[in-house]
Enzyme design. Structure first.
Site, PDB file in Angstrom:
ATOM      1  N   HIS A 355       0.857  -1.190   0.000  1.00 47.76           N
ATOM      2  CA  HIS A 355       0.000   0.000   0.000  1.00 47.76           C
ATOM      3  C   HIS A 355       0.897   1.245   0.000  1.00 47.76           C
ATOM      4  O   HIS A 355       1.790   1.382   0.829  1.00 47.76           O
ATOM      5  CB  HIS A 355      -0.947   0.020   1.206  1.00 47.76           C
ATOM      6  N   ALA A 356       0.640   2.144  -0.925  1.00 44.27           N
ATOM      7  CA  ALA A 356       1.540   3.280  -1.122  1.00 44.27           C
ATOM      8  C   ALA A 356       1.626   4.170   0.116  1.00 44.27           C
ATOM      9  O   ALA A 356       0.622   4.423   0.786  1.00 44.27           O
ATOM     10  CB  ALA A 356       1.048   4.107  -2.308  1.00 44.27           C
ATOM     11  N   HIS A 385       0.133  11.942  -5.591  1.00 42.10           N
ATOM     12  CA  HIS A 385      -0.385  11.984  -4.223  1.00 42.10           C
ATOM     13  C   HIS A 385       0.755  11.804  -3.206  1.00 42.10           C
ATOM     14  O   HIS A 385       0.916  12.599  -2.274  1.00 42.10           O
ATOM     15  CB  HIS A 385      -1.446  10.880  -4.047  1.00 42.10           C
ATOM     16  N   GLU A 386       1.542  10.767  -3.389  1.00 40.15           N
ATOM     17  CA  GLU A 386       2.609  10.483  -2.415  1.00 40.15           C
ATOM     18  C   GLU A 386       3.663  11.590  -2.411  1.00 40.15           C
ATOM     19  O   GLU A 386       4.142  12.003  -1.359  1.00 40.15           O
ATOM     20  CB  GLU A 386       3.274   9.130  -2.706  1.00 40.15           C
ATOM     21  N   HIS A 389       2.926  14.434  -0.183  1.00 47.90           N
ATOM     22  CA  HIS A 389       3.297  14.267   1.229  1.00 47.90           C
ATOM     23  C   HIS A 389       4.764  14.654   1.445  1.00 47.90           C
ATOM     24  O   HIS A 389       5.117  15.368   2.383  1.00 47.90           O
ATOM     25  CB  HIS A 389       3.120  12.804   1.652  1.00 47.90           C
ATOM     26  N   GLU A 413      -3.264  14.947   3.000  1.00 50.46           N
ATOM     27  CA  GLU A 413      -3.749  14.115   1.902  1.00 50.46           C
ATOM     28  C   GLU A 413      -4.120  14.936   0.663  1.00 50.46           C
ATOM     29  O   GLU A 413      -4.203  14.396  -0.434  1.00 50.46           O
ATOM     30  CB  GLU A 413      -4.972  13.302   2.357  1.00 50.46           C
ATOM     31  N   HIS A 514      -6.520   0.458   5.481  1.00 48.57           N
ATOM     32  CA  HIS A 514      -6.443   1.393   6.609  1.00 48.57           C
ATOM     33  C   HIS A 514      -7.047   0.852   7.899  1.00 48.57           C
ATOM     34  O   HIS A 514      -6.837   1.435   8.961  1.00 48.57           O
ATOM     35  CB  HIS A 514      -7.101   2.716   6.210  1.00 48.57           C
ATOM     36  N   TYR A 524      -9.194  11.527   4.180  1.00 45.98           N
ATOM     37  CA  TYR A 524      -9.347  11.459   2.718  1.00 45.98           C
ATOM     38  C   TYR A 524     -10.657  12.103   2.264  1.00 45.98           C
ATOM     39  O   TYR A 524     -10.736  12.665   1.178  1.00 45.98           O
ATOM     40  CB  TYR A 524      -9.285  10.008   2.237  1.00 45.98           C
TER      41      TYR A 524
HETATM   42  O1  X8Z Z   1      -4.185   5.436   1.094  1.00 45.10           O
HETATM   43  C1  X8Z Z   1      -4.127   6.285   0.234  1.00 45.10           C
HETATM   44  C2  X8Z Z   1      -2.789   6.764  -0.298  1.00 45.10           C
HETATM   45  C3  X8Z Z   1      -1.746   6.798   0.743  1.00 45.10           C
HETATM   46  S1  X8Z Z   1      -2.012   7.975   1.984  1.00 45.10           S
HETATM   47  C4  X8Z Z   1      -2.322   5.848  -1.402  1.00 45.10           C
HETATM   48  N1  X8Z Z   1      -5.264   6.762  -0.332  1.00 45.10           N
HETATM   49  C5  X8Z Z   1      -6.576   6.312   0.094  1.00 45.10           C
HETATM   50  C6  X8Z Z   1      -6.805   4.854  -0.268  1.00 45.10           C
HETATM   51  O2  X8Z Z   1      -6.051   4.306  -1.065  1.00 45.10           O
HETATM   52  O3  X8Z Z   1      -7.764   4.258   0.242  1.00 45.10           O
HETATM   53  C7  X8Z Z   1      -5.344   7.801  -1.354  1.00 45.10           C
HETATM   54  C8  X8Z Z   1      -6.799   7.930  -1.678  1.00 45.10           C
HETATM   55  C9  X8Z Z   1      -7.560   7.203  -0.610  1.00 45.10           C
HETATM   56 ZN    ZN Z   2      -1.761   9.943   1.392  1.00 44.22          ZN
END
Ligand code: X8Z
Ligand code: ZN
Length: 617
Positions: A355-356, A385-386, A389, A413, A514, A524
């Protein structure tokens, strides 16, 4: 993701990922000495905060490096090390949070008061102050995160990972296949349920010791307003955008019905969750071809995944391209160590957390991303997105330690997402040579529809994840009801249903990163509002008078320097001031979302005329 203060000291950067570090060196004898060293006076408070910041900074780096090693090489031993480091950090954070309370009635300068408050808010999951609690909590969180990261399931006779399943889910138009993928991935999480319930109990105990009703209440306290007012604020924002989501839902449902027929997707009621091109139905852009405006064939004249593939992009080039957008705004290039130390693609020889996430290992210059980048449109967005940060982290690095964070977690975010709004315009894709010609106004609706499939579809998901967790932490949802409550939230907020009945032992929340990763999610939802506020303000600053969705701030150093000025503030002031510094607005405002999508909303209303929109539930 973004780090939380103490807790995460580490930093993982922001949000995403990590297991939640905490800080500090274990130091058994420190606590009793604190009262003597730091008397309950203004000077005592100031010295206490300075000492806490020094200890936290040291612990943060230590924990971040241990976490990085575990996240990029998951083994029994790296899990053992991370769990131990996290436990130490949690103990330090909890100790400092408790000590901070000694200065509650002391008159102190405003910045010291803010730091004392932040000390109390720094943990995602506080442990209670009894022997063994922090260690048990840390064991559980490392185990949950690692179970998710290493999850695999059988699909057509092969063991596949989430990376594989994500690609198949995006491309498959066979409902039997998407159902198998949806259900298959969710076989990795029933094993997490008991750990999750135990974790909730321990963290709630810790939160109560810090003076919060439960852990959810603690999470809601981090927004420079009363926790209840914050919850009400998210309701208000959701009500502002909900009619728009309902229009999109109605239109997409009709197109799915046309494609798959009544037996798979009726033209009334909820949508089947596995038909939307994403494992959690959180962004729907991958099924653009299915829902493209009738008569436009494939609709939008280009497909970004195809453009990237045709131009022979690889993962590193995607990241370099992302960096190029930020430098065009006058932001410094990434340090050499970013390129040496980041994980940009999935290593072949070991288990990692794919997960990024974006990391800030030393809270100064050692910033990195950790991704398993694929060359496609989704990861083109994720790269921007990354990097957002990392850019934020570097902008606030000269703040005192406790202020080195986003104005609130939604800001963290929103940085990269804001940049992404410009970086996905046809004008920009043309400027960097990916697109040969810039389409005319006839492409506006297709373009906006594609954006809405990602950005508007996300809103109810962005809300429902923490609505589920808030109820879990408050005890309103007991462990036996975990899965039903999750399914009920899907229906209530998103208007979605799983493709078939869920098994009795299902723990579907555990199949979303998450939840086992313990990253709060309302951030988010906020980011999906803030990015449009930032975009509208930036375009105005740039003198743009055309439609917002066509505006790109690429190359605009004036916008860049004003944006950087906001980022440099870090968490030193209430977020409302940071918002005002860049946008002139001092609150959350979903009207920017409405402005951006206005032409599409009108179009959707016409398409939906005569239909029975909405769903029961
Ligand atoms: O988790 C993330 C990023 C890292 S903070 C990749 N996002 C959420 C997800 O993937 O559920 C970005 C958008 C929503
Ligand atoms: Zn993020």
């Amino acid at each position: 993701m973004k780090r939380n203060l103490l807790a995460a000291v580490a930093a993982c950067a922001l949000s995403c990922g990590l297991a939640q570090p905490t800080l500090a060196q274990p130091t058994s004898a420190a606590a009793p000495q604190a009262a003597a060293a730091f008397p309950a006076t203004p000077q005592g408070a100031t010295a206490f905060v300075a000492d806490a910041e020094a200890r936290l900074a040291e612990m943060a780096e230590y924990v971040a490096r241990v976490q990085w090693v575990r996240a990029t090489n998951i083994t029994f031993d790296t899990m053992w090390l991370e769990s131990r480091a996290n436990a130490q950090a949690t103990e330090m954070s909890v100790q400092l949070a408790n000590e901070a309370a000694r200065f509650n009635d002391v008159q102190v300068p405003a910045d010291v008061r803010r730091k004392l408050n932040l000390l109390r808010l720094g943990l995602v999951l506080p442990a209670p102050n009894r022997p063994g609690a922090a260690a048990e909590l840390a064991d559980i969180t490392t185990r949950l995160d690692s179970t998710y990261a290493t999850g695999k399931f059988a699909f057509k006779g092969e063991q596949i990972t989430l990376d594989d399943a994500t690609i198949k889910m995006a491309a498959s138009r066979d409902p039997a296949e998407t159902k198998a993928l949806y259900e298959g991935w969710r076989t990795i999480s029933p094993v997490m349920r008991d750990d999750y319930a135990r974790m909730v109990a321990i963290a709630n105990e810790g939160s109560r010791e810090l003076g919060y009703a439960d852990t959810g209440a603690m999470w809601r306290a981090g927004y420079d307003m009363a926790p209840d007012a914050f919850a009400a604020e998210t309701d208000r924002l959701w009500n502002q955008v909900k009619p728009f989501y309902e229009n999109l839902h109605c239109y997409v449902r009709g197109r799915l019905n046309a494609r798959y027929g009544d037996a798979v997707q009726p033209d009334s009621g909820p949508i089947r969750a596995d038909l939307l091109g994403n494992m959690w139905s959180q962004q729907w852009g991958n099924i653009y071809d299915v829902v493209a405006p009738p008569g436009t064939a494939e609709g939008q004249g280009y497909d970004l995944t195809e453009l990237l593939t045709r131009a022979q992009y690889d993962a590193t080039r995607m990241v370099k391209t992302g960096e190029g957008f930020y430098t065009s705004l006058g932001i410094a290039p990434l340090p050499e160590t970013f390129w040496e130390r980041s994980q940009i693609t999935r290593p072949r020889d070991r288990e990692v957390v794919c997960h990024a996430s974006a990391w800030d290992l030393d809270n100064l210059e050692d910033v990195r991303i950790k991704m398993c980048t694929q060359v496609n449109a989704d990861d083109f967005y994720t790269v921007h997105h990354e990097l957002g940060h990392n850019v934020y982290q570097r902008a606030y690095k000269d703040q005192p330690f406790l202020f080195r964070n986003g104005a609130n977690d939604g800001f963290h975010e929103a940085i990269g997402d804001f940049v992404g709004l410009s970086a996905t315009t046809p004008t920009y894709l043309n400027q960097i040579g990916l697109l040969d010609t810039v389409p005319g106004a006839e492409e506006d609706i297709p373009f906006l529809l594609k954006m809405a499939l990602d950005k508007i579809a996300f809103l109810p998901f962005g809300l429902m994840v923490d609505r589920w967790r808030w109820d879990v932490f408050s005890g309103r949802t007991a462990p036996e009801g975990y899965n039903d409550a999750w399914t009920a939230n899907m229906l209530k907020y998103q208007g979605l249903v799983p493709p078939g009945p869920r098994p009795a032992d299902a723990f579907d929340p555990g199949a979303k990163y998450h939840i086992p990763g313990n990253t709060p999610y309302t951030r988010y939802f906020l980011a999906h509002i803030y990015q449009f506020q930032f975009h509208r303000a930036a375009c105005k600053m740039a003198g743009w008078t055309g439609p917002l969705h066509r505006c790109s701030i690429y190359g605009n150093t004036e916008v860049g320097s004003r944006f950087n000025a906001m980022m440099e503030m870090g968490q030193s002031r209430p977020w409302q001031e940071a918002m005002a510094a860049f946008t002139g607005e001092n609150g959350n405002d979903a009207s920017a979302v409405a402005d951006y999508f206005a032409p599409l909303n009108t179009w959707l209303e016409t398409q939906n005329r005569g239909k029975n929109c909405g769903w029961e539930g």
